[in-house]
Write an enzyme that holds these catalytic residues in place. Structure first.
Site, mmCIF file in Angstrom:
data_model
loop_
_atom_site.group_PDB
_atom_site.id
_atom_site.type_symbol
_atom_site.label_atom_id
_atom_site.label_comp_id
_atom_site.label_asym_id
_atom_site.label_seq_id
_atom_site.Cartn_x
_atom_site.Cartn_y
_atom_site.Cartn_z
ATOM 1 N N ASP A 38 0.815 -1.204 0.000
ATOM 2 C CA ASP A 38 0.000 0.000 0.000
ATOM 3 C C ASP A 38 0.857 1.266 0.000
ATOM 4 O O ASP A 38 0.607 2.188 -0.776
ATOM 5 C CB ASP A 38 -0.924 -0.010 1.221
ATOM 6 C CG ASP A 38 -1.831 1.206 1.288
ATOM 7 O OD1 ASP A 38 -2.975 1.121 0.830
ATOM 8 O OD2 ASP A 38 -1.380 2.252 1.806
ATOM 9 N N ILE A 82 -5.387 2.221 -0.177
ATOM 10 C CA ILE A 82 -5.308 1.524 -1.469
ATOM 11 C C ILE A 82 -5.664 0.058 -1.284
ATOM 12 O O ILE A 82 -6.400 -0.527 -2.088
ATOM 13 C CB ILE A 82 -3.925 1.682 -2.103
ATOM 14 C CG1 ILE A 82 -3.539 3.156 -2.235
ATOM 15 C CG2 ILE A 82 -3.888 1.004 -3.466
ATOM 16 C CD1 ILE A 82 -4.473 3.976 -3.088
ATOM 17 N N ASP A 83 -5.168 -0.556 -0.228
ATOM 18 C CA ASP A 83 -5.547 -1.945 0.073
ATOM 19 C C ASP A 83 -7.056 -2.059 0.263
ATOM 20 O O ASP A 83 -7.697 -2.983 -0.267
ATOM 21 C CB ASP A 83 -4.847 -2.425 1.342
ATOM 22 C CG ASP A 83 -3.450 -2.963 1.090
ATOM 23 O OD1 ASP A 83 -3.166 -3.382 -0.046
ATOM 24 O OD2 ASP A 83 -2.643 -2.980 2.038
ATOM 25 N N ILE A 84 -7.626 -1.149 1.037
ATOM 26 C CA ILE A 84 -9.053 -1.237 1.338
ATOM 27 C C ILE A 84 -9.884 -1.018 0.079
ATOM 28 O O ILE A 84 -10.835 -1.770 -0.204
ATOM 29 C CB ILE A 84 -9.427 -0.249 2.445
ATOM 30 C CG1 ILE A 84 -8.836 -0.730 3.779
ATOM 31 C CG2 ILE A 84 -10.935 -0.086 2.570
ATOM 32 C CD1 ILE A 84 -8.983 0.235 4.923
ATOM 33 N N GLY A 143 -9.775 -4.070 -2.033
ATOM 34 C CA GLY A 143 -10.700 -5.087 -1.544
ATOM 35 C C GLY A 143 -12.130 -4.802 -1.950
ATOM 36 O O GLY A 143 -12.878 -5.712 -2.337
#
Length: 423
Positions: free
Chosen positions: A159, A191-193, A196
């Protein structure tokens, strides 16, 4: 609504994704956030973890979960943010029998989510081509840093790296000339969230498409792609003008006044998004003529004359406390509010009224009575989110799941003896 009303209500209708089987080979955040969304919506998500070790985030602490006596355990709270409503099994995918077991399970799954490096699962016979040959209906979602092709495809992606690479950090933080200026990462791995969330949307679309075609498909999700997409209006502005935006702290590049101010006892936000709100604000502070001033009469004018507007506003905003500003403006439809700590946010009456803290009982026998979490914000009237279980202990459901998926006690004992599955 009281948080105690949420978990495991037997009378709650089955979730929208009830009957969907998800094989979750992902770890850390983007993949687990995706599969938690699916689990919250009713899918049966089986989280496959490495025996004895598990998901990396089980060890990303402090902070750690506490036992019933208030002592830290060895289980990091990070893991609990994105793994509720799942069942954990431990399989060694480096073991030939573990690989065979995962292929067998993939034949029964509707969805598989993985976030290994490009080509990393091919050596185990768990790549998309191998598994879709066994199960053409399988929806196979790959999450990587940079996608399945391109010059960066082989790179690992995190991220922080992507926040920097996509330009997000260049527009986050104070300008270089200001105190504390310089690029900053966002305080959450956004960015990860977002990856997802995009991945779960893509999976839902693929499930719908399968109703028509009868076939699954491969979903290629990249953190970099998502980072670029979530630049939103900032990217649109650059593409329209060729001018790269910079950092402006909490100032909005296209709205004014839309930022934080010092109050007499702290900080307060004004988020004025249209001319009517600005006129009501000016009337409330006894300066109605400001809304008629040609420099401030429209949002475009206020943005262009931001410095002159702030010269007037900054001393005015320091004449009241934050609470007094909120009390003055809330019945005038002028967006205004405090800058809370996370602790203050959980104490907020609206947060409490919406039941945004949930407490899930834990039945793993590891001394942790319950795990607190944040409610899923999706409110479906007919098929609501259900909170069936707390984030699992490592391997908590290995026997339960494998029995359901067709392995009897003798087969499980044999796999355990060879080390293909965890103890």
């Amino acid at each position: 609504m009281n948080t105690a009303d949420f978990p495991c209500a037997a009378t709650t209708p089955a979730g929208a994704l009830a009957g969907i089987k998800v094989l979750d080979l992902s770890r850390v955040l983007a993949g687990p956030w995706c599969t938690q969304m699916l689990a919250d919506l009713g899918a049966d998500v089986v989280k496959v973890e490495r025996p004895g070790v598990g998901d990396d985030t089980r060890h990303w602490g402090p902070p750690f979960l506490q036992d019933v006596d208030g002592n830290d355990t060895d289980q990091a709270s990070y893991f609990t943010a994105c793994n509720r409503n799942k069942r954990s099994i431990t399989i060694d995918m480096a073991h030939p029998e573990g690989q065979a077991l995962l292929r067998r399970m993939a034949q029964q799954a509707d969805v598989l989510v993985e976030n290994f490096k490009v080509g990393g699962l091919q050596q185990y016979g768990l790549d998309v081509d191998s598994l879709q040959a066994l199960n053409p209906r399988l929806i196979y979602c790959s999450i990587t840093g940079f996608g399945q092709d391109g010059p960066y495809a082989e790179r690992a992606g995190y991220d922080l790296m992507v926040q920097a690479l996509c330009g997000l950090m260049s527009i986050t933080g104070h300008a270089d000339a200001q105190p504390g200026g310089g690029p900053l990462r966002v305080g959450v791995a956004v960015i990860d969230i977002f990856t997802g969330l995009y991945a779960s949307n893509a999976i839902l679309a693929a499930l719908q498409a399968r109703h028509t075609t009868g076939l699954g498909q491969h979903i290629d999700m990249a953190l970099l792609d998502v980072g670029m997409a979530t630049l939103a209006n900032q990217a649109a502005g650059f593409l329209a003008t060729g001018q790269a935006p910079g950092r402006g702290g909490n100032i909005h590049p296209s709205l004014a006044p839309y930022q934080d101010f010092r109050s007499s006892d702290g900080n307060v936000l004004l988020a004025i998004g249209n001319d009517g709100q600005f006129a009501r604000f000016c009337a409330a502070i006894g300066q109605p003529q400001w809304a008629q001033d040609a420099r401030f009469a429209s949002n475009t004018a206020r943005v262009r004359h931001r410095a002159a507007l702030l010269e007037l506003l900054v001393p005015v905003m320091q004449t009241r406390t934050t609470a007094e500003w909120v009390a003055l403006l809330e019945d005038k439809a002028v967006p205004c509010g405090p800058i809370n700590t996370i602790a203050q946010a959980f104490d907020d009456p609206q947060v409490q009224a919406r039941g945004l803290r949930i407490n899930l009982p834990r039945y793993a026998g590891d001394g942790i009575a319950q795990v607190a979490g944040v409610a899923n914000p999706m409110r479906l009237s007919a098929t609501p989110v259900r909170y069936r279980s707390a984030p699992p202990a490592l391997g908590q459901h290995t026997d339960e799941v494998l029995q359901e998926w067709g392995l009897d006690a003798a087969q499980r004992a044999q796999l355990r003896a060879t080390g293909a599955i965890g103890a």
